[in-house]
Design a protein around this motif. Sequence first.
Motif, PDB file in Angstrom:
ATOM      1  N   GLU A  90      -8.947 -15.503  -6.141  1.00 40.58           N
ATOM      2  CA  GLU A  90      -9.148 -16.317  -7.342  1.00 40.58           C
ATOM      3  C   GLU A  90     -10.130 -15.665  -8.301  1.00 40.58           C
ATOM      4  N   GLY A  91      -9.666 -15.393  -9.514  1.00 41.26           N
ATOM      5  CA  GLY A  91     -10.519 -14.852 -10.560  1.00 41.26           C
ATOM      6  C   GLY A  91     -10.828 -13.367 -10.439  1.00 41.26           C
ATOM      7  N   ASP A  92     -10.193 -12.681  -9.485  1.00 47.03           N
ATOM      8  CA  ASP A  92     -10.456 -11.251  -9.286  1.00 47.03           C
ATOM      9  C   ASP A  92      -9.141 -10.549  -8.946  1.00 47.03           C
ATOM     10  N   PRO A  93      -8.348 -10.209  -9.960  1.00 44.27           N
ATOM     11  CA  PRO A  93      -7.032  -9.606  -9.719  1.00 44.27           C
ATOM     12  C   PRO A  93      -7.112  -8.312  -8.908  1.00 44.27           C
ATOM     13  N   GLU A  94      -5.996  -7.985  -8.283  1.00 40.89           N
ATOM     14  CA  GLU A  94      -5.859  -6.777  -7.479  1.00 40.89           C
ATOM     15  C   GLU A  94      -5.221  -5.687  -8.330  1.00 40.89           C
ATOM     16  N   LEU A  95      -5.860  -4.527  -8.391  1.00 39.37           N
ATOM     17  CA  LEU A  95      -5.368  -3.395  -9.161  1.00 39.37           C
ATOM     18  C   LEU A  95      -4.775  -2.373  -8.189  1.00 39.37           C
ATOM     19  N   PHE A  96      -3.487  -2.058  -8.371  1.00 35.62           N
ATOM     20  CA  PHE A  96      -2.779  -1.130  -7.493  1.00 35.62           C
ATOM     21  C   PHE A  96      -2.820   0.281  -8.073  1.00 35.62           C
ATOM     22  N   HIS A  97      -2.902   1.265  -7.171  1.00 39.59           N
ATOM     23  CA  HIS A  97      -2.967   2.682  -7.551  1.00 39.59           C
ATOM     24  C   HIS A  97      -1.937   3.473  -6.744  1.00 39.59           C
ATOM     25  N   LEU A  98      -1.463   4.561  -7.354  1.00 30.38           N
ATOM     26  CA  LEU A  98      -0.522   5.465  -6.716  1.00 30.38           C
ATOM     27  C   LEU A  98      -1.174   6.834  -6.580  1.00 30.38           C
ATOM     28  N   CYS A  99      -1.060   7.393  -5.389  1.00 36.33           N
ATOM     29  CA  CYS A  99      -1.593   8.727  -5.106  1.00 36.33           C
ATOM     30  C   CYS A  99      -0.814   9.759  -5.915  1.00 36.33           C
ATOM     31  N   PRO A 100      -1.498  10.791  -6.405  1.00 35.89           N
ATOM     32  CA  PRO A 100      -0.762  11.854  -7.098  1.00 35.89           C
ATOM     33  C   PRO A 100       0.217  12.529  -6.153  1.00 35.89           C
ATOM     34  N   ARG A 101       1.237  13.145  -6.693  1.00 31.15           N
ATOM     35  CA  ARG A 101       2.240  13.829  -5.867  1.00 31.15           C
ATOM     36  C   ARG A 101       1.567  14.780  -4.899  1.00 31.15           C
ATOM     37  N   ARG A 102       2.070  14.758  -3.690  1.00 30.30           N
ATOM     38  CA  ARG A 102       1.520  15.612  -2.632  1.00 30.30           C
ATOM     39  C   ARG A 102       2.532  16.710  -2.327  1.00 30.30           C
ATOM     40  N   GLY A 103       2.028  17.860  -1.885  1.00 30.22           N
ATOM     41  CA  GLY A 103       2.879  18.942  -1.399  1.00 30.22           C
ATOM     42  C   GLY A 103       3.723  19.522  -2.463  1.00 30.22           C
TER      43      GLY A 103
END
Length: 149
Positions: free
Chosen positions: A136-149
């Motif tokens: 509540e009142g603190d949204p979740e921010l999603f992240h994607l790892c940079p391309r690997r390999g």
Amino acid sequence: MTTGDRDWIVVRRARPADVRALCRVDAVAAGGDAERRADIRRWCEDGRAAVAEDARGPLGYCVVEYTFFGQGFVTMLMVEPSARRRGVGRRLLDAAAASCVTEKLFTSTNVSNRPMQALLERAGWAPVGLLHGLDEGDPELFHLCPRRG
């Protein structure tokens, strides 16, 4: 810890014998949260956790699971307070990326968790979405790892 000391940090797969030490590193588990302690035990027993340590012992741990739309997801990244801002979190993120068996690797953090967002930014992870309603009142921010390999 100086910059040269970072070379002494080793990341390895957690073992069941690491549970107690990781419960001390994790502020939630150390505070007596039985559910977190059970999670740490399960992660160590299932081989999902990686541990960063130096000569003194564990400094932090990271967990990668594959329950996020069939992709890798860093479920937990925890660094003991005295070891923060010293490269431990970055080493754990790099190990998570190296061990990930899917094409993509994601993680998330609360919008209020600026230190984690800064770590992800320095490591090259890109913000990819925002989810309201988990905390509540603190949204979740999603992240994607940079391309690997």
